[in-house]
Scaffold this active site. Structure first.
Site, PDB file in Angstrom:
ATOM      1  N   ASP A   8       0.836  -1.196   0.000  1.00 51.97           N
ATOM      2  CA  ASP A   8       0.000   0.000   0.000  1.00 51.97           C
ATOM      3  C   ASP A   8       0.877   1.254   0.000  1.00 51.97           C
ATOM      4  OD1 ASP A   8      -2.316   1.444   0.058  1.00 51.97           O
ATOM      5  OD2 ASP A   8      -2.687   1.170   2.193  1.00 51.97           O
ATOM      6  N   HIS A  25       3.110   3.599  -9.036  1.00 52.28           N
ATOM      7  CA  HIS A  25       2.997   2.175  -9.366  1.00 52.28           C
ATOM      8  C   HIS A  25       4.288   1.654 -10.005  1.00 52.28           C
ATOM      9  CE1 HIS A  25      -1.016   2.197  -7.972  1.00 52.28           C
ATOM     10  NE2 HIS A  25      -1.531   2.877  -8.969  1.00 52.28           N
ATOM     11  N   GLU A  56     -12.029  -5.263  -5.164  1.00 54.62           N
ATOM     12  CA  GLU A  56     -12.580  -3.914  -4.959  1.00 54.62           C
ATOM     13  C   GLU A  56     -11.839  -2.850  -5.795  1.00 54.62           C
ATOM     14  OE1 GLU A  56     -12.023  -6.066  -2.244  1.00 54.62           O
ATOM     15  OE2 GLU A  56     -14.163  -6.504  -2.352  1.00 54.62           O
ATOM     16  N   LEU A 120      11.923 -19.717  -4.132  1.00 54.69           N
ATOM     17  CA  LEU A 120      10.843 -18.931  -3.517  1.00 54.69           C
ATOM     18  C   LEU A 120       9.564 -19.151  -4.320  1.00 54.69           C
ATOM     19  CD1 LEU A 120      10.243 -16.519  -1.450  1.00 54.69           C
ATOM     20  CD2 LEU A 120      10.582 -14.994  -3.412  1.00 54.69           C
TER      21      LEU A 120
END
Ligand code: FPP
Length: 223
Positions: A8, A25, A56, A120
């Site tokens: 965030d 971004h 959302e 990973l």
């Protein structure tokens, strides 16, 4: 250990600098690469789940949604060599059927192209909602077993991916909520919030997440 990451603060990072949100971004994407590259070298970390786009997030202005979808499609293709070099296996969690064709196909190809990654596992939560995932899991079960009662194990077994639940969920940019992330699997997850905006994240923040996790006393309902 499995770390869930709520990434965030891209917008706020850009706003602080008087830049458009897209720039946030782009920096967020760079941070994501730093975090993946580092985590692949840390033996304790075997899985990351990254909240990339929620059910959302479609409510954002159409230009931003479009930008994120394009970024997802183009980066997915462009970063395949980076992910393979770092031994990263990609899985996708979320309702892929609700994505535009380009990012959907790119993600499906990425999962196939990175299947051999051993260092990973990175689960990309895309068009993901914790409530939506539970509903889709229950519906899969009902389709396969009409009329039968469902158990907690059935719900887990019908989810999009089979990875252990996260040990800790870490959120950047200081908010203290889960925002519909991994609702079923967060039952016993430790929660950590960092004030640092996502584009500022580096190995230090991951080290801190690991340190915090180790300092917590986990009882799983026992004494
Ligand atoms: C948040 O900040 C984050 C997202 C919209 C999702 C995560 C996206 C990235 C890390 C970059 C792109 C990566 C891919 C793979 C497409 P925000 O916009 O909610 O920030 P704000 O709360 O400060 O506005």
């Amino acid at each position: 250990m499995h770390i869930g990451l709520i990434m965030d603060g891209n917008g706020r990072w850009a706003q602080k600098r008087g830049l458009p949100r897209d720039a946030g971004h782009i920096e967020g994407m760079k941070a994501l690469k730093r975090i993946i590259r580092y985590s692949a070298t840390v033996p304790e970390v075997d899985c990351l789940t990254l909240y990339v786009f929620s059910t959302e997030n479609w409510r954002r202005p159409q230009v931003e949604v479009k930008y994120l979808m394009n970024l997802l499609a183009s980066r997915t293709v462009a970063e395949t060599p980076f992910l393979r070099e770092n031994g990263v296996r990609i899985l996708v969690r979320g309702d892929l059927s609700g994505l535009p064709q380009k990012p959907r196909q790119a993600l499906e190809k990425l999962v196939a192209d990175t299947a051999g990654g051993k260092n990973l596992t990175c689960v990309l939560a895309v068009n993901y909602g914790g409530q939506d995932e539970i509903v889709r899991s229950v519906n899969r079960f009902i389709q396969a077993h009409p009329g039968q009662a469902i158990s907690a194990d059935d719900i887990r077994q019908n989810m999009d991916v089979q990875v252990p639940p996260p040990d800790i969920i870490a959120r950047s940019a200081g908010e203290l909520r889960l925002s519909n992330f991994l609702l079923w699997d967060s039952a016993y997850a430790e929660i950590y919030s960092s004030p640092d905006l996502w584009p500022d994240w580096d190995s230090a923040q991951i080290d801190e997440v690991i340190r915090v996790f180790k300092s917590r006393n986990r009882r799983f309902g026992g004494l």
